[in-house]
Design an enzyme around this catalytic site. Sequence first.
Site, PDB file in Angstrom:
ATOM      1  CG  HIS A   1     -26.243   1.594 -35.732  1.00 40.61           C
ATOM      2  ND1 HIS A   1     -27.299   2.425 -36.035  1.00 40.61           N
ATOM      3  CD2 HIS A   1     -25.249   1.939 -36.586  1.00 40.61           C
ATOM      4  CE1 HIS A   1     -26.953   3.245 -37.014  1.00 40.61           C
ATOM      5  NE2 HIS A   1     -25.719   2.973 -37.370  1.00 40.61           N
TER       6      HIS A   1
ATOM      7  NE  ARG B   1     -22.389   4.708 -37.782  1.00 40.52           N
ATOM      8  CZ  ARG B   1     -23.375   5.122 -38.589  1.00 40.52           C
ATOM      9  NH1 ARG B   1     -23.719   6.392 -38.630  1.00 40.52           N
ATOM     10  NH2 ARG B   1     -24.019   4.274 -39.363  1.00 40.52           N
TER      11      ARG B   1
ATOM     12  CG  ASP C   1     -25.852   9.141 -44.467  1.00 37.74           C
ATOM     13  OD1 ASP C   1     -25.834  10.189 -43.801  1.00 37.74           O
ATOM     14  OD2 ASP C   1     -26.533   8.149 -44.132  1.00 37.74           O
TER      15      ASP C   1
ATOM     16  CD  GLU D   1     -29.065  11.110 -46.439  1.00 36.40           C
ATOM     17  OE1 GLU D   1     -29.351  10.360 -45.488  1.00 36.40           O
ATOM     18  OE2 GLU D   1     -29.193  10.769 -47.635  1.00 36.40           O
TER      19      GLU D   1
ATOM     20  CD  GLU E   1     -30.737   9.014 -40.728  1.00 37.08           C
ATOM     21  OE1 GLU E   1     -30.289   8.204 -39.903  1.00 37.08           O
ATOM     22  OE2 GLU E   1     -30.139   9.328 -41.775  1.00 37.08           O
TER      23      GLU E   1
ATOM     24  CG  ASP F   1     -36.811   6.330 -39.726  1.00 38.37           C
ATOM     25  OD1 ASP F   1     -37.827   5.745 -39.311  1.00 38.37           O
ATOM     26  OD2 ASP F   1     -35.753   5.728 -39.991  1.00 38.37           O
TER      27      ASP F   1
ATOM     28  CG  HIS G   1     -33.573   7.052 -42.477  1.00 40.85           C
ATOM     29  ND1 HIS G   1     -33.746   6.287 -41.348  1.00 40.85           N
ATOM     30  CD2 HIS G   1     -32.287   6.878 -42.862  1.00 40.85           C
ATOM     31  CE1 HIS G   1     -32.606   5.679 -41.046  1.00 40.85           C
ATOM     32  NE2 HIS G   1     -31.703   6.018 -41.944  1.00 40.85           N
TER      33      HIS G   1
ATOM     34  CD  GLU H   1     -31.835   5.272 -46.938  1.00 43.75           C
ATOM     35  OE1 GLU H   1     -30.616   5.277 -46.682  1.00 43.75           O
ATOM     36  OE2 GLU H   1     -32.657   5.980 -46.317  1.00 43.75           O
TER      37      GLU H   1
END
Length: 395
Positions: free
Chosen positions: A22, A48, A214, A240, A268, A291, A318, A338
């Site tokens: 991010h 976010r 998600d 999810e 996750e 993850d 994840h 993924e």
Amino acid sequence: MAMPTIKAVRAYTVRGGGADYHDTQGYHWIDDHIATPMARYEEYRQSRRSFGINVLGTLVIEVEASDGTVGLGVTTAGEIGAFIVEKHLSRFLIGRQVTEIEKIWDQMYFATQFYGRKGVVVNTISGVDIALWDLLGKLRGEPVHALLGGPVRDELQFYATGARPDLAKEMGFIGGKLPLLHGPAEGDEGLKKNIEKLADMRSKVGDDFWLMYDCWMSLDLNYSIKLAQKAQEFGLKWIEECLSPDDYWGYADLKRNVPKGMLVTTGEHEATRWGFRMLLEMDCCDIIQPDVNWCGGITELIKISALADAHGKLMVPHGSGVYSYHFVITRHNSPFTEIIMSAPNADEVRPAFSPLLLDEPVPVNGRMKASALDKPGFGVRLNPEVKLHRPYAAA
């Protein structure tokens, strides 16, 4: 030859890409009006990044052996994690045999338990653990998957997470996972828009392509059930991470109330064997999604996977790039994996940790041959053009 010992541990922070995906500038689909727990506040709904999802940044850990070989690990923990590594965890590594990974993990976890157990502390432990596995693989001249028992299949197959499952289908992926755009604070109109988005994407990809939602911890139980029921018409494969990761009771209720054949997935933001034991023993989901950069590293992922296998559940990590690929290819209960589409418009396949790491393998036509993972350790190296900052030095 005697196994080298660990002579140095270094922790760096990085901004602008890497483990904290991010931490980007400009437009990116991953930051564009996605439902979050903070979406109940209108001022934090559109972006976010506005509520600080990128505040930590990337942590890079180097563990150097007495012969000069360096193991590399990355995670999301930033300067907080760098402090923990240099000022606390380093004492459990310096002078140890490189093979003492299990003991080192145990000491790192229980020494930090009074202020850790989950979150940024376990993220940091995960990064150190990954660096240790990378170092051991390099010293033995073997890929990490060989240290874990070797591949159980010839290739990996992927689904893609991003805003354009229709493009993911064209790229050869087995499915596409959409970010849910509207949460409970946006009411019935938001719910309607979520279903319309799913319906539109189903019309573009056809009936046989997997579509998932998600929900990123953003929903309550009632909204989750309504979303699942309305999404059934459009063949939603799974729903999810609908609820807070601490709401094991809500997940158990959700799993009992989704339409038959629809899967509930989560994990996750869960950590360690104890957290996943709760999910599994309370029958909270059909697939767990740890993850490896956050759940405790490879050492803990081994235990989590064994728990899932014993409970008859799939484990689909994840998206954590090459670090999960080496694990998934060695486990029967991880039949696919993924990739998060890191391109701003989800229109091309990029390495997971770009630009931080070099030599990351990427899927081709939604697949990756086991031979793409055959370099020693995790087979990746730091990009020398990325600026590293070392904020602390070991005590």
